[in-house]
Design an enzyme around this catalytic site. Structure first.
Site, PDB file in Angstrom:
ATOM      1  N   GLU A  92      13.831   5.475  -2.886  1.00 35.62           N
ATOM      2  CA  GLU A  92      13.489   6.510  -1.927  1.00 35.62           C
ATOM      3  C   GLU A  92      13.719   6.032  -0.496  1.00 35.62           C
ATOM      4  O   GLU A  92      13.536   4.872  -0.173  1.00 35.62           O
ATOM      5  CB  GLU A  92      12.037   6.951  -2.132  1.00 35.62           C
ATOM      6  CG  GLU A  92      11.906   7.653  -3.483  1.00 35.62           C
ATOM      7  CD  GLU A  92      10.516   8.191  -3.777  1.00 35.62           C
ATOM      8  OE1 GLU A  92      10.442   9.252  -4.406  1.00 35.62           O
ATOM      9  OE2 GLU A  92       9.516   7.557  -3.404  1.00 35.62           O
ATOM     10  N   CYS A 105      13.083   4.889   7.099  1.00 37.48           N
ATOM     11  CA  CYS A 105      12.396   3.855   6.321  1.00 37.48           C
ATOM     12  C   CYS A 105      13.248   3.573   5.080  1.00 37.48           C
ATOM     13  O   CYS A 105      13.445   4.441   4.235  1.00 37.48           O
ATOM     14  CB  CYS A 105      11.013   4.382   5.947  1.00 37.48           C
ATOM     15  SG  CYS A 105      10.046   3.208   5.018  1.00 37.48           S
ATOM     16  N   CYS A 112       9.295  -4.054  -7.086  1.00 35.06           N
ATOM     17  CA  CYS A 112       9.016  -5.258  -6.303  1.00 35.06           C
ATOM     18  C   CYS A 112       8.222  -6.221  -7.164  1.00 35.06           C
ATOM     19  O   CYS A 112       7.311  -5.815  -7.874  1.00 35.06           O
ATOM     20  CB  CYS A 112       8.224  -4.914  -5.042  1.00 35.06           C
ATOM     21  SG  CYS A 112       7.862  -6.363  -4.010  1.00 35.06           S
ATOM     22  N   CYS A 116       1.588  -6.539  -4.859  1.00 32.87           N
ATOM     23  CA  CYS A 116       0.399  -6.299  -4.038  1.00 32.87           C
ATOM     24  C   CYS A 116      -0.412  -5.202  -4.727  1.00 32.87           C
ATOM     25  O   CYS A 116       0.149  -4.221  -5.223  1.00 32.87           O
ATOM     26  CB  CYS A 116       0.793  -5.882  -2.622  1.00 32.87           C
ATOM     27  SG  CYS A 116       1.796  -7.141  -1.806  1.00 32.87           S
ATOM     28  N   CYS A 119      -0.243  -1.253  -3.808  1.00 32.52           N
ATOM     29  CA  CYS A 119       1.088  -0.706  -3.512  1.00 32.52           C
ATOM     30  C   CYS A 119       1.723  -0.107  -4.770  1.00 32.52           C
ATOM     31  O   CYS A 119       1.793  -0.763  -5.808  1.00 32.52           O
ATOM     32  CB  CYS A 119       1.978  -1.806  -2.945  1.00 32.52           C
ATOM     33  SG  CYS A 119       3.704  -1.329  -2.783  1.00 32.52           S
ATOM     34  N   GLY A 170      10.248  -2.319  -2.058  1.00 33.58           N
ATOM     35  CA  GLY A 170      10.768  -3.677  -2.207  1.00 33.58           C
ATOM     36  C   GLY A 170      10.431  -4.603  -1.058  1.00 33.58           C
ATOM     37  O   GLY A 170       9.999  -4.175   0.015  1.00 33.58           O
ATOM     38  N   GLU A 171      10.616  -5.896  -1.314  1.00 33.81           N
ATOM     39  CA  GLU A 171      10.385  -6.932  -0.303  1.00 33.81           C
ATOM     40  C   GLU A 171      11.754  -7.344   0.244  1.00 33.81           C
ATOM     41  O   GLU A 171      12.535  -8.023  -0.444  1.00 33.81           O
ATOM     42  CB  GLU A 171       9.652  -8.114  -0.958  1.00 33.81           C
ATOM     43  CG  GLU A 171       9.637  -9.390  -0.151  1.00 33.81           C
ATOM     44  CD  GLU A 171       9.114  -9.232   1.280  1.00 33.81           C
ATOM     45  OE1 GLU A 171       8.028  -8.662   1.466  1.00 33.81           O
ATOM     46  OE2 GLU A 171       9.810  -9.691   2.206  1.00 33.81           O
ATOM     47  N   SER A 202      10.018  -5.686   7.530  1.00 34.92           N
ATOM     48  CA  SER A 202       8.607  -5.888   7.182  1.00 34.92           C
ATOM     49  C   SER A 202       8.539  -6.794   5.963  1.00 34.92           C
ATOM     50  O   SER A 202       9.207  -6.562   4.962  1.00 34.92           O
ATOM     51  CB  SER A 202       7.960  -4.535   6.867  1.00 34.92           C
ATOM     52  OG  SER A 202       6.656  -4.721   6.372  1.00 34.92           O
ATOM     53  N   SER A 224       2.952  -8.043   6.805  1.00 37.85           N
ATOM     54  CA  SER A 224       1.859  -7.339   6.125  1.00 37.85           C
ATOM     55  C   SER A 224       0.684  -8.295   5.955  1.00 37.85           C
ATOM     56  O   SER A 224       0.697  -9.137   5.072  1.00 37.85           O
ATOM     57  CB  SER A 224       2.347  -6.841   4.759  1.00 37.85           C
ATOM     58  OG  SER A 224       3.345  -5.868   4.968  1.00 37.85           O
ATOM     59  N   HIS A 226      -3.140  -7.644   6.193  1.00 34.87           N
ATOM     60  CA  HIS A 226      -4.049  -6.972   5.259  1.00 34.87           C
ATOM     61  C   HIS A 226      -5.383  -7.633   4.962  1.00 34.87           C
ATOM     62  O   HIS A 226      -6.237  -7.002   4.335  1.00 34.87           O
ATOM     63  CB  HIS A 226      -3.359  -6.699   3.914  1.00 34.87           C
ATOM     64  CG  HIS A 226      -2.105  -5.885   4.021  1.00 34.87           C
ATOM     65  ND1 HIS A 226      -1.929  -4.890   4.951  1.00 34.87           N
ATOM     66  CD2 HIS A 226      -0.955  -5.924   3.306  1.00 34.87           C
ATOM     67  CE1 HIS A 226      -0.730  -4.357   4.809  1.00 34.87           C
ATOM     68  NE2 HIS A 226      -0.111  -4.971   3.825  1.00 34.87           N
ATOM     69  N   ASN A 301      -2.809   4.901   1.499  1.00 34.90           N
ATOM     70  CA  ASN A 301      -2.313   6.125   0.854  1.00 34.90           C
ATOM     71  C   ASN A 301      -2.448   5.960  -0.648  1.00 34.90           C
ATOM     72  O   ASN A 301      -1.931   5.004  -1.214  1.00 34.90           O
ATOM     73  CB  ASN A 301      -0.847   6.351   1.218  1.00 34.90           C
ATOM     74  CG  ASN A 301      -0.688   6.620   2.698  1.00 34.90           C
ATOM     75  OD1 ASN A 301      -1.317   7.529   3.242  1.00 34.90           O
ATOM     76  ND2 ASN A 301       0.110   5.816   3.377  1.00 34.90           N
ATOM     77  N   CYS A 344       3.618   5.514   3.498  1.00 32.57           N
ATOM     78  CA  CYS A 344       3.699   4.088   3.153  1.00 32.57           C
ATOM     79  C   CYS A 344       3.056   3.827   1.813  1.00 32.57           C
ATOM     80  O   CYS A 344       1.938   4.250   1.558  1.00 32.57           O
ATOM     81  CB  CYS A 344       2.885   3.254   4.137  1.00 32.57           C
ATOM     82  SG  CYS A 344       3.474   3.293   5.766  1.00 32.57           S
TER      83      CYS A 344
HETATM   84  N1  SAH Z   1       7.543  -5.369   1.078  1.00 28.92           N
HETATM   85  C1  SAH Z   1       7.388  -5.216   2.468  1.00 28.92           C
HETATM   86  C2  SAH Z   1       7.835  -3.889   3.000  1.00 28.92           C
HETATM   87  C3  SAH Z   1       7.527  -2.640   2.210  1.00 28.92           C
HETATM   88  S1  SAH Z   1       5.940  -1.982   2.246  1.00 28.92           S
HETATM   89  C4  SAH Z   1       5.971  -5.503   2.884  1.00 28.92           C
HETATM   90  O1  SAH Z   1       5.114  -5.590   2.020  1.00 28.92           O
HETATM   91  O2  SAH Z   1       5.755  -5.669   4.078  1.00 28.92           O
HETATM   92  C5  SAH Z   1       5.667  -1.382   3.916  1.00 28.92           C
HETATM   93  C6  SAH Z   1       4.186  -1.437   4.329  1.00 28.92           C
HETATM   94  O3  SAH Z   1       3.400  -0.478   3.571  1.00 28.92           O
HETATM   95  C7  SAH Z   1       3.556  -2.796   4.068  1.00 28.92           C
HETATM   96  O4  SAH Z   1       2.757  -3.194   5.155  1.00 28.92           O
HETATM   97  C8  SAH Z   1       2.715  -2.515   2.854  1.00 28.92           C
HETATM   98  O5  SAH Z   1       1.698  -3.452   2.708  1.00 28.92           O
HETATM   99  C9  SAH Z   1       2.218  -1.129   3.134  1.00 28.92           C
HETATM  100  N2  SAH Z   1       1.675  -0.443   1.954  1.00 28.92           N
HETATM  101  C10 SAH Z   1       1.965  -0.675   0.667  1.00 28.92           C
HETATM  102  N3  SAH Z   1       1.244   0.154  -0.121  1.00 28.92           N
HETATM  103  C11 SAH Z   1       0.505   0.928   0.685  1.00 28.92           C
HETATM  104  C12 SAH Z   1      -0.407   2.008   0.462  1.00 28.92           C
HETATM  105  N4  SAH Z   1      -0.678   2.436  -0.769  1.00 28.92           N
HETATM  106  N5  SAH Z   1      -0.983   2.600   1.534  1.00 28.92           N
HETATM  107  C13 SAH Z   1      -0.665   2.183   2.792  1.00 28.92           C
HETATM  108  N6  SAH Z   1       0.192   1.183   3.053  1.00 28.92           N
HETATM  109  C14 SAH Z   1       0.781   0.560   2.034  1.00 28.92           C
HETATM  110 FE1  SF4 Z   2       6.214  -5.463  -2.623  1.00 28.72          FE
HETATM  111 FE2  SF4 Z   2       5.613  -4.850  -0.071  1.00 28.72          FE
HETATM  112 FE3  SF4 Z   2       4.604  -3.405  -2.120  1.00 28.72          FE
HETATM  113 FE4  SF4 Z   2       3.761  -5.916  -1.703  1.00 28.72          FE
HETATM  114  S1  SF4 Z   2       3.490  -4.148  -0.321  1.00 28.72           S
HETATM  115  S2  SF4 Z   2       4.310  -5.002  -3.689  1.00 28.72           S
HETATM  116  S3  SF4 Z   2       5.630  -6.901  -1.019  1.00 28.72           S
HETATM  117  S4  SF4 Z   2       6.739  -3.550  -1.537  1.00 28.72           S
END
Ligand code: SAH
Ligand code: SF4
Length: 367
Positions: A92, A105, A112, A116, A119, A170-171, A202, A224, A226, A301, A344
């Site tokens: 997406e 974005c 991934c 996390c 996510c 993805g990362e 990111s 990230s 957190h 979210n 996000c």
């Molecule tokens: N993998 C990378 C980039 C993709 S995620 C990373 O983790 O940074 C982009 C951002 O969205 C990151 O800061 C991630 O932690 C955040 N994110 C992931 N899941 C989320 C959720 N359910 N609600 C809000 N932010 C979220």
């Molecule tokens: Fe992967 Fe980023 Fe999601 Fe963590 S927050 S699982 S690094 S996409």
């Protein structure tokens, strides 16, 4: 015969390709402009190339982006494309129009591996890295669609992509080589010509790759974060067990010597009752005192099967105020495209029928 997809090449790669087929390297610049600025897929239309070269290219190469499966526009103008990358895999890409910019974005992997816990992409597990064509193809498609479709929905602002954030699925730093080649194209004046400040990677904190990015292609960096201590971060962002906070902050400091901005953006997802108290904010302040940074708080979210709840708006406001009073610029990310699951952490990408059809507009004419 195997044809070469030219969307997989950055400027250097295209110059090599030109050399291989007996053409002068400067042809690469012409090709870049045709492919990325004009969005042309048929070599026959590349009018300033000799006929013989056009025929040679038609025989040897293609310009192939991922296929658009669906294209949705939310009530607030946020637009989301679901793209097929073969074998039933989808990714997406989300476009977020704002008053003075349009941000895309972009995804870097199918799924991934870093898992996390909050996510949606992480819950999916890892499938594969995206190719350069699949990464830059997202920008290629967005530009082409937005330029060709001036009429549509909800907003009358300039919707051409001015900023890219590698914050989709993805990362990015776990797919280093392909992401960096795609970044090269984003920055190349003959392709997209974006400045390094307008392109953000990111990362959840892959320390050695942060150092490599600093050396190879220092764009704006978002990390990230957190959680304000290793015990909690180990649970939320498991890669922290390998690269704990102290090492991560040291890598951020090193990055700043080359960065196009003089700060790192720390993203902080706000999880109700987990990481959102005043005590957490104070702990965080102590940790980052020596790191020039800004905070971006992201209200969680939710997605089907998620274990967390979004922090209350009071908790987010108080957390923000504590950071601001300590002198840190802090923004709260607006949740955009809620009604099309484009916010996000909600990107899932499976090629499946989306429900909730009544809440969004499907763009029928995809060119
Ligand atoms: N993998 C990378 C980039 C993709 S995620 C990373 O983790 O940074 C982009 C951002 O969205 C990151 O800061 C991630 O932690 C955040 N994110 C992931 N899941 C989320 C959720 N359910 N609600 C809000 N932010 C979220
Ligand atoms: Fe992967 Fe980023 Fe999601 Fe963590 S927050 S699982 S690094 S996409």
């Amino acid at each position: 015969m195997v044809t070469t997809n030219l969307l997989n090449y950055d400027g250097k790669g295209l110059a090599n390709f030109c050399a291989e087929i007996g053409e002068k390297p400067f042809r690469a610049k012409q090709l870049l402009r045709w492919i990325h600025q004009s969005g042309i897929t048929d070599f026959v239309d590349m009018s300033d190339l000799a006929k013989g070269l056009r025929e040679k290219l038609s025989a040897l190469a293609v310009i192939e982006s991922p296929q658009i499966i669906s294209d949705y526009v939310a009530a607030d103008g946020t637009r989301k494309w679901l793209l097929s990358v073969g074998a039933g895999n989808g990714i997406e890409t989300v476009f977020i129009p704002e008053a003075n910019r349009g941000t895309l974005c972009v995804s870097s992997q199918v799924g991934c591996a870093l898992a996390c816990t909050f996510c949606s992409t992480g819950k999916q597990g890892f499938n594969r890295n995206l190719t350069v064509a699949e990464i830059i193809g997202q920008l290629w498609i967005a530009n082409k669609t937005l330029k060709a479709d001036p009429k549509d929905v909800a907003t009358d602002i300039n919707r051409v992509v001015s900023n890219v954030v590698m914050m989709g699925m993805g990362e990015p730093l776990a797919n280093f080589d392909n992401v960096v080649m795609a970044l090269d194209l984003m920055l190349d004046d003959h392709a997209y010509g974006l400045s390094r400040r307008r392109v953000t990677v990111s990362t959840s904190g892959l320390v050695p790759a942060i150092d490599r990015l600093r050396e190879r292609c220092p764009v704006a960096l978002a990390v990230s974060y957190h959680a304000p201590n290793d015990t909690l971060r180990d649970q939320l962002v498991p890669i922290n067990k390998k690269y704990p906070i102290k090492e991560l902050l040291a890598a951020c400091q090193r990055y700043l010597s080359a960065a196009p901005r003089d700060f790192i953006t720390f993203e902080y997802v706000m999880l109700d009752g987990v990481n959102d108290s005043v005590a957490h904010a104070r702990e965080l302040i102590k940790l980052v005192q020596d790191t020039p940074c800004k905070f971006n708080l992201i209200p969680f979210n939710s997605f089907p099967g998620s274990d967390f709840k979004r922090s209350t708006s009071d908790a987010v406001r108080i957390f923000r105020d504590v950071l601001m009073q300590a002198g840190f610029v802090t923004t709260v990310r607006k949740t955009r495209g809620d009604d099309i699951a484009a916010a996000c952490g909600q990107l899932a990408g499976q090629v499946r029928d989306k429900t909730r059809r009544s809440t969004y507009v499907k763009v029928e004419a995809v060119k």
